[in-house]
Design an enzyme around this catalytic site. Structure first.
Site, mmCIF file in Angstrom:
data_model
loop_
_atom_site.group_PDB
_atom_site.id
_atom_site.type_symbol
_atom_site.label_atom_id
_atom_site.label_comp_id
_atom_site.label_asym_id
_atom_site.label_seq_id
_atom_site.Cartn_x
_atom_site.Cartn_y
_atom_site.Cartn_z
ATOM 1 N N ALA A 217 1.087 -1.336 -0.139
ATOM 2 C CA ALA A 217 0.020 0.167 0.052
ATOM 3 C C ALA A 217 0.845 1.298 -0.323
ATOM 4 C CB ALA A 217 -0.936 0.113 1.339
ATOM 5 N N ASP A 218 0.286 1.824 -0.614
ATOM 6 C CA ASP A 218 0.775 4.358 -0.778
ATOM 7 C C ASP A 218 -0.441 5.154 -0.499
ATOM 8 O OD1 ASP A 218 4.050 5.609 -0.946
ATOM 9 O OD2 ASP A 218 2.063 6.160 -1.717
ATOM 10 N N THR A 219 0.166 5.683 1.349
ATOM 11 C CA THR A 219 -1.080 6.231 1.539
ATOM 12 C C THR A 219 -0.212 7.785 1.348
ATOM 13 O OG1 THR A 219 -1.737 5.331 2.859
ATOM 14 C CG2 THR A 219 -2.222 7.581 3.232
#
Lengths: 186, 186
Positions: free
Chosen positions: B67-69
């Site tokens: 994931a990346d935010t």
């Protein structure tokens, strides 16, 4: 002049720490009686005042914070489930729909009482019977109003919220912090 | 067939536990390069894929979650602040306004790759300079995209959100859970 959190909830205690580390917990076992004709918003405000005044009577001069949270679907308050079948009925009713969570807060400080309620909308995914049974088997619903805890595995049921998240957990930290600052309670 | 979380974030690890306790963490130090012409949504999806593929290469047959935010204001991505003044500028820019948080997620399972991004709106209260300085002094902003952590004292800055709360923390647990169930990854 101490700050007293008049709530036995461990979740509220954790949230209160975001405002100040310098508080103690005192709880009175006052009877929580409300007028059934009150709206959910008026109900939580009234219960917060009852809880707060019961503790403040023994702590003159201190700042007392109290709160009450309810889950509301179609204008009706859902309490804690009586048993697993009751939890199943509640979660079936919440499935695929949007409900409201109200937390009422009472701040007694410097001889003045400030009372407010915060509202958050919570939308659930459509849940299969199997998914509801699996969630009930975690044991999480048993002591939660509306039979779910958004801060636990119950988060997997929730599609989205609109409003303050911590209000759903049990204390609208951000608004409470602002009101306590304004009234020089912190 | 193990489940691997390809993220070093302790917050993502905690959130992943709501889906399953049965996973391990593996991180690759792949270079996170993106095309500056991509939208924030495409950027987080692309970074999630880069992180996931880097780990999946060494774990054939396993399920890999990455994931990346990012925090986005006026279409521009706010990264982690370089120093306290940078944190001050970011929090001034977010004050009194609504911004977006996107988390991109990549699930590599059974030879297939599923990629999605979730969007949550976050509205800040209007903050005084003093309040921003007090918050920066907690040290919380230093390692956070957008210079705040909604799961910490940063919650006092936030008026409301619209969408999935855990998406702002760093992992859209609810949607990820549903996709993993549908694809029989759990």
């Amino acid at each position: 002049m101490a700050i007293i959190l008049a709530s036995a909830s461990p979740r509220r205690r954790e949230l209160m720490k975001f405002i100040t580390e310098d508080f103690t917990v005192k709880v009175s076992d006052v009877r929580e009686i409300t007028d059934p004709d009150l709206s959910p918003e008026e109900t939580v405000k009234s219960l917060a005042v009852i809880k707060g005044e019961a503790v403040a009577g023994n702590c003159p001069g201190d700042t007392v914070i109290s709160a009450d949270t309810v889950v509301v679907l179609d204008g009706k308050i859902l309490g804690k489930p009586k048993n697993e079948e009751d939890a199943f009925s509640m979660l079936c009713a919440l499935s695929g729909r949007t409900h409201e969570v109200f937390t009422g807060v009472c701040i007694i400080h410097g001889g003045k009482k400030t009372v407010f309620a915060e509202r958050t909308e919570v939308s659930f995914y459509s849940l299969s019977d199997e998914e509801i049974r699996t969630y009930i088997a975690t044991g999480e619903p048993s002591d939660k109003a509306g039979a779910y805890g958004i801060q636990g595995k119950g988060c997997t049921l929730v599609k989205s919220i609109n409003g303050d998240y911590n209000n759903v957990v049990g204390l609208p930290v951000s608004k409470l912090y602002r009101i306590m600052k304004e009234s020089s309670a912190i």
